[in-house]
Design an enzyme around this catalytic site. Structure first.
Site, PDB file in Angstrom:
ATOM      1  N   CYS A  67       0.808  -1.229   0.000  1.00 20.61           N
ATOM      2  CA  CYS A  67       0.000   0.000   0.000  1.00 20.61           C
ATOM      3  C   CYS A  67       0.833   1.267   0.000  1.00 20.61           C
ATOM      4  O   CYS A  67       0.830   2.010  -0.975  1.00 20.61           O
ATOM      5  CB  CYS A  67      -0.940  -0.012   1.201  1.00 20.61           C
TER       6      CYS A  67
HETATM    7  N1  NAD Z   1      -2.696  -6.664   1.006  1.00 25.01           N
HETATM    8  C1  NAD Z   1      -3.298  -5.659   1.606  1.00 25.01           C
HETATM    9  O1  NAD Z   1      -3.134  -5.472   2.792  1.00 25.01           O
HETATM   10  C2  NAD Z   1      -4.229  -4.728   0.845  1.00 25.01           C
HETATM   11  C3  NAD Z   1      -5.049  -3.874   1.575  1.00 25.01           C
HETATM   12  C4  NAD Z   1      -5.908  -3.034   0.908  1.00 25.01           C
HETATM   13  C5  NAD Z   1      -5.950  -3.046  -0.481  1.00 25.01           C
HETATM   14  N2  NAD Z   1      -5.144  -3.859  -1.192  1.00 25.01           N
HETATM   15  C6  NAD Z   1      -5.267  -3.844  -2.644  1.00 25.01           C
HETATM   16  O2  NAD Z   1      -5.980  -4.999  -3.069  1.00 25.01           O
HETATM   17  C7  NAD Z   1      -5.495  -5.466  -4.325  1.00 25.01           C
HETATM   18  C8  NAD Z   1      -5.041  -6.902  -4.197  1.00 25.01           C
HETATM   19  O3  NAD Z   1      -3.976  -6.973  -3.262  1.00 25.01           O
HETATM   20  P1  NAD Z   1      -3.510  -8.322  -2.580  1.00 25.01           P
HETATM   21  O4  NAD Z   1      -2.608  -7.917  -1.473  1.00 25.01           O
HETATM   22  O5  NAD Z   1      -4.660  -9.203  -2.293  1.00 25.01           O
HETATM   23  O6  NAD Z   1      -2.652  -8.964  -3.769  1.00 25.01           O
HETATM   24  P2  NAD Z   1      -2.062 -10.457  -3.854  1.00 25.01           P
HETATM   25  O7  NAD Z   1      -0.870 -10.377  -4.733  1.00 25.01           O
HETATM   26  O8  NAD Z   1      -1.941 -11.031  -2.494  1.00 25.01           O
HETATM   27  O9  NAD Z   1      -3.202 -11.271  -4.592  1.00 25.01           O
HETATM   28  C9  NAD Z   1      -3.621 -11.000  -5.866  1.00 25.01           C
HETATM   29  C10 NAD Z   1      -4.014 -12.307  -6.528  1.00 25.01           C
HETATM   30  O10 NAD Z   1      -4.574 -12.003  -7.803  1.00 25.01           O
HETATM   31  C11 NAD Z   1      -4.165 -13.004  -8.717  1.00 25.01           C
HETATM   32  N3  NAD Z   1      -4.363 -12.510 -10.063  1.00 25.01           N
HETATM   33  C12 NAD Z   1      -3.579 -11.695 -10.807  1.00 25.01           C
HETATM   34  N4  NAD Z   1      -4.146 -11.456 -11.999  1.00 25.01           N
HETATM   35  C13 NAD Z   1      -5.307 -12.127 -12.026  1.00 25.01           C
HETATM   36  C14 NAD Z   1      -6.346 -12.276 -12.987  1.00 25.01           C
HETATM   37  N5  NAD Z   1      -6.301 -11.637 -14.146  1.00 25.01           N
HETATM   38  N6  NAD Z   1      -7.373 -13.063 -12.677  1.00 25.01           N
HETATM   39  C15 NAD Z   1      -7.435 -13.703 -11.489  1.00 25.01           C
HETATM   40  N7  NAD Z   1      -6.497 -13.589 -10.536  1.00 25.01           N
HETATM   41  C16 NAD Z   1      -5.448 -12.809 -10.805  1.00 25.01           C
HETATM   42  C17 NAD Z   1      -2.758 -13.305  -8.323  1.00 25.01           C
HETATM   43  O11 NAD Z   1      -2.358 -14.578  -8.793  1.00 25.01           O
HETATM   44  C18 NAD Z   1      -2.855 -13.255  -6.791  1.00 25.01           C
HETATM   45  O12 NAD Z   1      -3.147 -14.514  -6.248  1.00 25.01           O
HETATM   46  C19 NAD Z   1      -4.402  -4.474  -4.712  1.00 25.01           C
HETATM   47  O13 NAD Z   1      -4.956  -3.461  -5.499  1.00 25.01           O
HETATM   48  C20 NAD Z   1      -3.960  -3.900  -3.379  1.00 25.01           C
HETATM   49  O14 NAD Z   1      -3.401  -2.613  -3.530  1.00 25.01           O
HETATM   50  C21 NAD Z   1      -4.293  -4.726  -0.552  1.00 25.01           C
END
Ligand code: NAD
Length: 417
Positions: free
Chosen positions: A259
């Protein structure tokens, strides 16, 4: 409802589990085959989701992790939780685009799509809506509902969870908002509606930019404080006794995770592209926070110098590799930047982190925390303050500690950031 969660990461998996708990049939769609296999076998990689909870969801028949787009057919609700990284400092929305193209082929009249990935204001209406319309031949807001709801998940936080943290919701029409809000009302304790997706998108960026800027403020103070001989941490704690008008942020070796190092740049990029102006607060905060790992290395070099030692050849023990305590998430972790700088300087680097199990760099020797390991180090660097570390052993037996997390009380052999 048949709910598809696109992306089974730190955000998507907890949401999928909660959706199962409240009675939906959930497809956890992800393109990562090995991740999907592990999920199907009941193996969770997210601390907040136990293997037992995941296995129970799989066994219930109402949670199916899948890599096949066909599994998404006939969905009522699809939530997109895919990564939104920066590539060369520019927002990379390719994951959202490919998720949208996939969902568009299964979009039916009356269904709903919600974006949760963090992104710049305008993404839902200007990028996602056209892709969904193009691929489905349906009209957003008329034939199908569309909205944005930012994720506030804080991995490892047991006080504020997905369920009890209020969730901001939006829709491109009032009908879309009603459907999106009703879905999340079933998932979380409280929802907060805003008028359009742009405000919801900005909400998330504002929250993270606020943290980023305030962390930069105390980081800069910490650097001045060290030179002025003032205990900045004590002043911060004293200021925090004011019951109004002050929020406590503490200095650290830099910002990490998915983030803070990334989201504010989504906002400054949008401001630059749309208005041609610089978002100066974001740029300044980036500048200060990105400098912190180098500052930590400099303080260590000075301390070793006082002891007649160089970094080259010194045995340095790093405590913590993840970007924050009690998590295995080492993405963008400042500890890795510190490690890299020290390796470049020729340090003999050892690291203790019971949470981060992945191999970060073969040159960092992973070890367990014992009295002997502490005694053998020329310097110990506390970079992440995991709770499972015996800091007393460190305080008692280390020749020198540089504690960038204020975890070990001040002592002749302990210096703080
Ligand atoms: N991790 C956090 O604490 C957090 C908190 C708030 C917001 N976010 C936001 O949420 C979003 C996701 O973050 P995250 O931490 O869960 O990421 P992550 O990397 O843990 O997970 C994302 C998943 O999406 C999959 N993926 C990628 N492309 C894909 C597609 N086309 N179809 C299906 N699956 C696909 C990946 O293989 C992965 O498993 C980001 O925008 C991030 O900024 C994250």
């Amino acid at each position: 409802m048949k709910v598809v969660i696109v992306g089974q990461g730190y955000v998507g998996l907890p949401l999928a589990m909660r959706a199962v708990d409240v009675g939906h049939d959930v497809i956890g769609f992800d393109v990562d085959e090995s991740r999907v296999k592990r999920l199907a076998a009941g193996e969770s990689f997210v601390e907040d989701i136990s293997d037992e909870r995941l296995a129970a969801a799989v066994a219930s028949g109402r949670y199916r992790p899948d890599t096949s787009p066909a599994a998404c057919a006939g969905f009522d609700m699809a939530v997109i939780t895919v990564p939104t990284p920066l590539r060369d400092g520019v927002p990379d929305l390719s994951y959202i685009e490919s998720a949208a193209r996939m969902l568009a082929t299964h979009l039916r009249p009356g269904a709903t799509v919600v974006l949760e990935s963090t992104t710049y204001p305008g993404t839902t209406e200007e990028l996602l809506a056209p892709l969904l319309e193009e691929g489905s031949g349906l009209a957003a807001g008329t034939d199908f509902h569309l909205g944005y709801s930012p994720e506030r998940i804080d991995p490892g936080n047991t006080t504020w969870t997905l369920e009890n943290t209020p969730k901001v919701v939006s829709g491109i029409t009032s009908a879309s908002l009603a459907v999106v809000q009703s879905f999340y009302d079933g998932i979380v304790e409280a929802t907060v509606a805003v008028s359009t997706p742009k405000e919801a998108e900005l909400t998330k960026l504002l929250e993270n930019t606020f943290r980023h800027v305030n962390i930069a403020l105390v980081n800069e103070l910490a650097m001045f404080g060290a030179d002025l001989g003032i205990n900045v941490r004590e002043a911060i704690d004293a200021a925090a006794t004011k019951p109004f008008g002050f929020l406590r942020f503490v200095p650290g070796p830099g910002v990490g995770g998915h983030c803070l190092p990334i989201d504010p740049s989504y906002l400054s990029w949008r401001v630059k592209r749309s208005l041609g102006q610089s978002f100066r607060f974001v740029e300044l905060a980036n500048d200060v926070n990105e400098h912190m790992p180098d500052y930590v290395v400099r303080r260590l070099m000075v301390a070793l110098n006082h002891r007649g030692k160089a970094v080259r050849g010194s045995r340095i023990l790093l405590l913590g590799l993840s970007y924050k305590p009690n998590t295995s998430d080492a993405r963008e972790s400042p500890a890795l930047v510190v490690a890299d700088r020290l390796l470049q300087l020729g340090a003999d680097l050892h690291a203790v982190d019971g949470h981060v199990t992945e191999v970060i760099d073969q040159r960092i020797r992973r070890t367990e925390l014992t009295r002997e390991v502490v005694e053998a180090a020329d310097a110990v660097l506390v970079l992440t303050d995991h709770d499972d570390v015996d800091y007393e052993v460190v305080a008692r037996h280390a020749a020198y500690v540089f504690d960038a997390r204020y975890r070990i009380p001040a002592a002749p052999n302990v210096e703080h950031l």
